[in-house]
Write an enzyme that holds these catalytic residues in place. Structure first.
Site, mmCIF file in Angstrom:
data_model
loop_
_atom_site.group_PDB
_atom_site.id
_atom_site.type_symbol
_atom_site.label_atom_id
_atom_site.label_comp_id
_atom_site.label_asym_id
_atom_site.label_seq_id
_atom_site.Cartn_x
_atom_site.Cartn_y
_atom_site.Cartn_z
ATOM 1 N N LYS A 117 -2.755 32.410 -49.072
ATOM 2 C CA LYS A 117 -1.320 32.469 -49.400
ATOM 3 C C LYS A 117 -0.570 31.610 -48.382
ATOM 4 O O LYS A 117 -0.883 31.633 -47.197
ATOM 5 C CB LYS A 117 -0.861 33.930 -49.349
ATOM 6 N N SER A 174 4.489 39.150 -54.609
ATOM 7 C CA SER A 174 4.758 37.782 -54.240
ATOM 8 C C SER A 174 3.501 36.923 -54.118
ATOM 9 O O SER A 174 3.596 35.691 -54.111
ATOM 10 C CB SER A 174 5.508 37.746 -52.907
ATOM 11 N N SER A 205 2.963 43.480 -52.866
ATOM 12 C CA SER A 205 2.705 42.087 -53.229
ATOM 13 C C SER A 205 1.254 41.690 -53.432
ATOM 14 O O SER A 205 0.984 40.603 -53.932
ATOM 15 C CB SER A 205 3.292 41.156 -52.177
HETATM 16 N N1 GLN Z 1 8.206 43.050 -54.735
HETATM 17 C C1 GLN Z 1 8.586 43.512 -53.421
HETATM 18 C C2 GLN Z 1 9.797 42.733 -52.945
HETATM 19 O O1 GLN Z 1 10.300 41.958 -53.685
HETATM 20 C C3 GLN Z 1 7.417 43.393 -52.491
HETATM 21 C C4 GLN Z 1 7.225 42.086 -51.825
HETATM 22 C C5 GLN Z 1 6.029 42.059 -50.916
HETATM 23 O O2 GLN Z 1 5.213 42.982 -50.862
HETATM 24 N N2 GLN Z 1 5.924 40.986 -50.139
HETATM 25 O O3 GLN Z 1 10.274 42.890 -51.857
#
Ligand code: GLN
Length: 484
Positions: free
Chosen positions: A73, A150, A174
């Protein structure tokens, strides 16, 4: 011969018997990366991957990651390799050091193929907000469905079989949510078990390195390579680590599992519910105790707002260094404020700006008590409620998401329980720092969906054992997207 879609175990057997070389694996993964139709790559590490793979000559029989290709990532620091976190403000940024997890995988002789997309700065759950645009779900070749975020690029590359595993990160869900949408195993280990040195911080009290793979044992191999204290990360745990892969079959037959009723009640998709309940029955038939238990609905519906206040507040202060001076392009201006304003106005998308405004608002002196501190206190209430369940039960087991991957633009009602609870309950594990894993349990309209197992802190081994058991019940492993 194609090696696409093979697991770590399968590739390892081929490597050890010299039926394939690391170089051949890297070459194929690079071809797939270059042909990628999921919009998953920020940077393909062609030269580096070929050079490193070519240097691996004698197979290491006891090292399952030797010669195995993977992707990273793009919010992990990689020495001499551009790293953008899918944000325009970091375009052109080339780190001078490797994140500890990257270094550890290099030491394990796994071969990095590329840096992959994310929602900008890891803030998002759709895989649509990175500066390269949307990353597609490979299980839907018409490109209509999200892969989730994400960690969208990590999920897409693993689900499309380019690589058997990928590095992700998990602040709210995420790793585990995209895993559900892409038919993968997504693992967020206990907070502090893996060093975060070199992982760009989003909300450090919640941030964890995440692992994507296509089966549970492969995830355990990767955890074996990554877990352990790191002097460079003062928050990393000093506890001794386990042999996560070696003991994966040794589940305690007296295991007790709790299903949270309020989470199930907030889901309307009958296929998801039926399939989930089928797995519960199957676990019961195998002799495990599974009970449906309650957590106060008020607590459950407070998960998302609490997460949003805390994560935006932490994100605001942790990203203050992206100012066009320390990081990001320098814009000439008469004052410091002018320089910073230009860099941040041009560098961030609207979504990120919104989060920073919310974070700043929550941190303002006059609002702190009502917002930030109240959220912190509620976090304690949530953690206490979850740990109370985990006193009597070894695991919490629930559908990972209320549905299969949504179509682009398919908006949910953000005030419904389905959104507030079913779509956001995975954050429980981040609030409490718990090990939490998603794995596929069913398929609807050709799209996979998953369930989630969360256990006690530092019982990562047990969580993997439970997941390994469940995987036998569902028979769903090593799923690779069809077509292309
Ligand atoms: N979907 C969550 C957010 O938008 C989690 C993001 C994450 O775990 N990096 O904050």
């Amino acid at each position: 011969m194609t090696y696409r879609g093979l697991s770590i175990d399968e590739l390892h057997a081929l490597l050890v018997s010299k039926k394939v070389t690391p170089l051949q694996l890297a070459e194929e993964a690079l071809i797939l990366a270059k042909k990628d139709s999921n919009n998953a790559f920020e940077y393909i590490m062609e030269k580096e991957a070929l050079e490193f793979a070519a240097s691996l000559k004698e197979p290491e029989v006891n090292n399952p990651l030797w010669g195995i290709p993977f992707v990273i990532k793009d919010n992990f620091s990689t020495k001499d390799i551009p790293t953008t976190a899918s944000s325009n403000i970091l375009k052109g940024y080339v780190p001078v050091y490797d994140a500890t997890v990257v270094e550890k995988l290099k030491e394990a002789k796994a071969v990095a193929i590329g840096k992959v997309t994310l929602d900008e700065l890891a803030m998002g759950g759709t895989g649509t907000s990175g500066h390269l645009g949307m990353t597609f779900n490979p299980h839907d070749r018409s490109h209509k469905r999200l892969v989730g975020g994400s960690s969208c690029g990590s999920a897409a590359c693993t689900a499309d079989g380019y690589v058997p595993f990928a590095l992700g990160s998990d602040t709210g869900d995420s790793t585990r949510k995209p895993a559900s949408y892409a038919g993968l195993v997504g693992f967020k280990p206990t907070w502090s078990l893996i060093s975060r040195y070199g992982l760009f911080p989003f909300a450090p009290s919640l941030d964890t390195v995440g692992i994507f793979a296509r089966n549970v044992k492969d995830s355990a191999y990767v955890l074996n390579a990554l877990a352990g204290h790191d002097d460079k990360d003062s928050t990393s745990s000093v506890r001794p680590i386990d042999d996560y892969a070696g003991e994966i079959e040794k589940i305690n037959p007296k295991t007790k599992v709790a299903v949270i009723k309020g989470i199930l009640n907030s889901i309307s998709d009958k296929t998801v519910l039926d399939k989930f309940n089928e797995t519960v029955k199957s676990l019961k038939d195998a002799g495990f105790a599974v009970d449906y238990v309650d957590i106060d609905e008020k607590i459950l519906s407070s998960l998302f707002p609490t997460y949003f206040v805390i994560s935006c507040a932490e994100a605001t202060s942790n990203n203050a260094n992206l100012d066009g001076i320390k990081f990001g392009p320098y814009y000439n201006g008469a004052t410091f404020e002018d320089v910073v304003t230009q860099a941040r106005t041009n560098g961030f998308s609207e979504l990120i700006k919104r989060r920073f405004i919310i974070g700043n608002f929550a941190l303002m002196k006059e609002n702190q008590n009502d917002l930030f501190l109240r959220a912190q206190k509620n976090r304690r209430v949530i953690v206490d409620a979850v740990n109370k369940v985990l006193k009597d039960y070894d695991f919490i087991y629930c559908p990972a998401a209320p549905s299969i991957a949504p179509k682009v633009g398919e908006a949910s009602d953000r005030l419904s329980n389905e959104y507030l609870i079913a779509d956001n309950h995975l954050v429980i594990a981040n609030f409490a720092g718990l090990p939490s894993i998603t794995l596929p349990i069913g398929i609807k309209d050709g799209m996979p969906f998953g369930a989630n197992i969360t256990g006690r802190a530092f019982e990562d081994k047990q969580v993997l054992q439970m997941a390994f058991e469940l995987e036998k019940h569902t028979g769903l492993k090593n799923l690779v997207a069809k077509g292309e």
